[in-house]
Design an enzyme around this catalytic site. Structure first.
Site, PDB file in Angstrom:
ATOM      1  N   HIS A 128      -9.275   2.846  -0.171  1.00 54.36           N
ATOM      2  CA  HIS A 128      -7.932   2.276  -0.089  1.00 54.36           C
ATOM      3  C   HIS A 128      -7.877   0.874  -0.687  1.00 54.36           C
ATOM      4  CE1 HIS A 128      -3.865   1.954   1.341  1.00 54.36           C
ATOM      5  NE2 HIS A 128      -4.140   0.861   2.038  1.00 54.36           N
ATOM      6  N   ASP A 129      -8.960   0.121  -0.586  1.00 55.49           N
ATOM      7  CA  ASP A 129      -8.977  -1.257  -1.092  1.00 55.49           C
ATOM      8  C   ASP A 129      -9.019  -1.345  -2.611  1.00 55.49           C
ATOM      9  OD1 ASP A 129      -8.712  -2.537   1.280  1.00 55.49           O
ATOM     10  OD2 ASP A 129     -10.779  -3.248   1.424  1.00 55.49           O
ATOM     11  N   ARG A 151     -10.075  -4.566  13.853  1.00 57.33           N
ATOM     12  CA  ARG A 151     -10.336  -4.791  12.433  1.00 57.33           C
ATOM     13  C   ARG A 151     -11.517  -3.959  11.950  1.00 57.33           C
ATOM     14  NH1 ARG A 151      -7.365  -6.441   8.100  1.00 57.33           N
ATOM     15  NH2 ARG A 151      -8.655  -7.468   6.532  1.00 57.33           N
ATOM     16  N   SER A 171      -0.209  -0.096  -0.581  1.00 60.83           N
ATOM     17  CA  SER A 171      -0.477   0.201   0.821  1.00 60.83           C
ATOM     18  C   SER A 171       0.842   0.190   1.597  1.00 60.83           C
ATOM     19  CB  SER A 171      -1.487  -0.809   1.386  1.00 60.83           C
ATOM     20  OG  SER A 171      -1.876  -0.446   2.688  1.00 60.83           O
ATOM     21  N   ASP A 230      -9.548   7.354  -1.490  1.00 63.58           N
ATOM     22  CA  ASP A 230      -8.779   6.742  -0.399  1.00 63.58           C
ATOM     23  C   ASP A 230      -8.650   7.738   0.749  1.00 63.58           C
ATOM     24  OD1 ASP A 230      -6.929   5.475   1.254  1.00 63.58           O
ATOM     25  OD2 ASP A 230      -5.590   4.899  -0.382  1.00 63.58           O
TER      26      ASP A 230
END
Length: 529
Positions: free
Chosen positions: A510-511, A308, A237, A473
């Site tokens: 993405h995680d 968040r 990232s 992603d």
């Protein structure tokens, strides 16, 4: 009663129930009332509140808002804690080691830190010639705690990826992970004390950062440790961006390069997503009323929670959420609500709630902006180098025996951008835009990276590189990793390993870099050797 008179009385808040068939009641307070809710009082913000309807028997009763009630309750709790125990929270992740650099650091955009701290943790053993060190770069909000240690037994954010026999094998390598400059987990950042301002928090006096600034601070730590060359620079990232930046700044000091779900230049989509996060945060009354100087008051927890939630949307993928949540509601037996109702809504609400007091709001602003500014194109890097040279004279103020300079007071506002008098209008026809899109797609299919980016990455010709991307992603799309690999090959690098995990291997977006021990971890282990 005449119609004009009734309208005047209603406008004045004096309308009363004079007819049994009329549902209006006497107004409880003026629409311009200055009375405030506890959360507004605590934030010190003179907010005008619209009149709330008085509860009366009706066919359609007013909705309840437990999410807002919870927000008010949290603000009241923080107010009480502040009065008893000082500012909240401490942003302490646990035991770390700290490198203090007493010499100044000139930043790319002209700021200077007279000294700074870097919090770090390490695993494994540094060999005699100090050739087995791996520098691990973190994502935006991560601390140095990538794996548990004797001093901090809590599981780290890459717990299973580091250790004996793990993808980063601590029987072979000495692993160092830092909290980035600008962070809030022990490294110098906006919440740190400013030595030039009577040790008050830097807050928004903290200078603008770049990825390269963060890397320069890390290499000061390596210098102090006596590590001349890294076995590998590894990051995911934002860490993938830093890993590339480290290799471009110091190609002679990086043995291998690993960039996972990173990019060589920030894309407008990711810039836009981070912009929205910063905007909701800066519009929290606790931030806007203090202009970021909230450290002796209440932190902007509501803005942080929303920021968040927006970020979490970009971290995962739609297919995964379809499998996990579908269109299921949290409690189908209850009528729909405007507060979190669907399972996906409750998931996002929980993600924001548990994080909003764990990370400093100003650190989020500064570190995310550094991500936006990232561009390894030669034109951009030459421009930054010119700015650095024009500001080198600032370091003379910190020479040996010279008094510590005092901060300037009443200087010109560096941010002088204003909205244009006329709104933005499209300058190109849709046909022109589509033609450009066709050209871009054709270049992407031919794996042709921008020439300017290739020039900026010339120094990476001889560094073996692993570039890994994930098809699901949406924050750092897989084409950005293909672009990195193509640029490396274009400069003549013959040791590029490019891996793209398709949706058949990972739906975690993405995680994935945090979750996929087999896919991400397996490729990493093979590459490091």
């Amino acid at each position: 009663m005449s119609a004009p008179r009734a309208v005047r009385q209603l406008a004045n808040g004096l309308f009363r129930r004079t007819n049994p068939r009329t549902r209006f009641l006497p107004a409880q307070r003026s629409i311009h009332s200055t009375s405030r809710l506890p959360s507004q009082v605590a934030a010190g913000q003179p907010i005008v509140e619209a009149e709330r309807p008085t509860e009366v028997p009706a066919v359609n009763p007013p909705l309840s808002f437990p999410c807002l009630d919870a927000l008010d309750k949290k603000t009241q709790t923080l107010t009480k804690k502040r009065s008893l125990s000082g500012p909240e929270p401490s942003y302490a992740p646990g035991a770390t080691e700290t490198f203090h650099c007493p010499s100044p650091l000139l930043l790319d955009w002209g700021g200077v830190l007279p000294s700074f701290d870097i919090a770090y943790e390490s695993w494994g053993t540094l060999n005699a010639d100090k050739s087995n060190a791996i520098l691990l770069h973190t994502g935006l909000s991560a601390s140095s705690h990538a794996k548990s240690t004797p001093a901090n037994s809590k599981a780290g954010w890459w717990e299973k990826f580091i250790g004996p026999g793990a993808p980063i094998d601590t029987d072979k390598y000495f692993v160092i992970c830092t909290n980035v400059l600008g962070g809030c987990y022990g490294s110098t950042g906006p919440s740190s004390k400013d030595p030039l301002a009577n040790d008050q928090p830097y807050a928004t006096r903290f200078p603008i950062l770049t990825m390269q600034d963060m890397v320069r601070a890390q290499f000061r730590l390596l210098d102090w440790m006596g590590i001349e060359k890294l076995y590998a620079s590894v990051g995911s990232s934002m860490g993938g961006m830093q890993s590339l930046a480290a290799s471009v700044l110091h190609p002679e000091r990086v043995g291998k390069l690993v960039s996972i779900s990173g990019c060589a230049r920030s894309h407008p989509y990711s810039v836009a997503m981070r912009h929205t996060q910063r905007q909701v945060l800066m519009n929290d009354p606790a931030w806007s009323s203090t202009r970021g100087n909230y450290y002796s008051a209440i932190p902007p927890h509501a803005g942080m929670k929303l920021a968040r939630e927006i970020a979490t949307v970009t971290y995962r993928s739609g297919p995964e959420w379809e499998l996990r949540f579908g269109r299921r509601r949290a409690d189908p037996s209850k009528p729909p609500a405007l507060c979190p109702d669907f399972l996906i809504e409750t998931y996002l609400d929980h993600a924001g709630e548990k994080w909003c007091l764990e990370y400093d709001a100003n650190s989020l602003l500064y570190v995310s902006k550094a991500m936006d500014l990232f561009d390894l194109g030669k034109e951009h890097m030459d421009m930054l180098e010119g700015v650095r040279k024009s500001n080198e004279h600032k370091l003379e103020q910190f020479g040996a025996g010279k008094p510590t300079p005092k901060p300037e007071v009443g200087g010109a506002d560096l941010c002088n951008l204003t909205l244009p008098d006329t709104p933005y209008e499209e300058q190109e026809s849709t046909a022109e835009i589509m033609n450009k899109d066709t050209e871009i797609k054709a270049a992407a299919q031919d794996n042709e990276p921008p020439a300017d980016l290739v020039k900026g990455m010339q120094g990476l010709r001889d560094i073996p590189a692993l570039v890994l991307g994930v098809a699901s992603d949406i924050l750092f799309p897989a084409w950005q990793q293909r672009e990195i690999a193509a640029a490396l090959r274009k400069v003549g690098n013959r040791k590029v390993t490019h891996v793209e995990l398709g949706e058949d291997r990972s739906l975690f977006g993405h995680d994935t870099f945090l979750l996929d021990l087999e896919g991400v971890g397996g490729e990493l282990k093979r590459f490091l050797g």
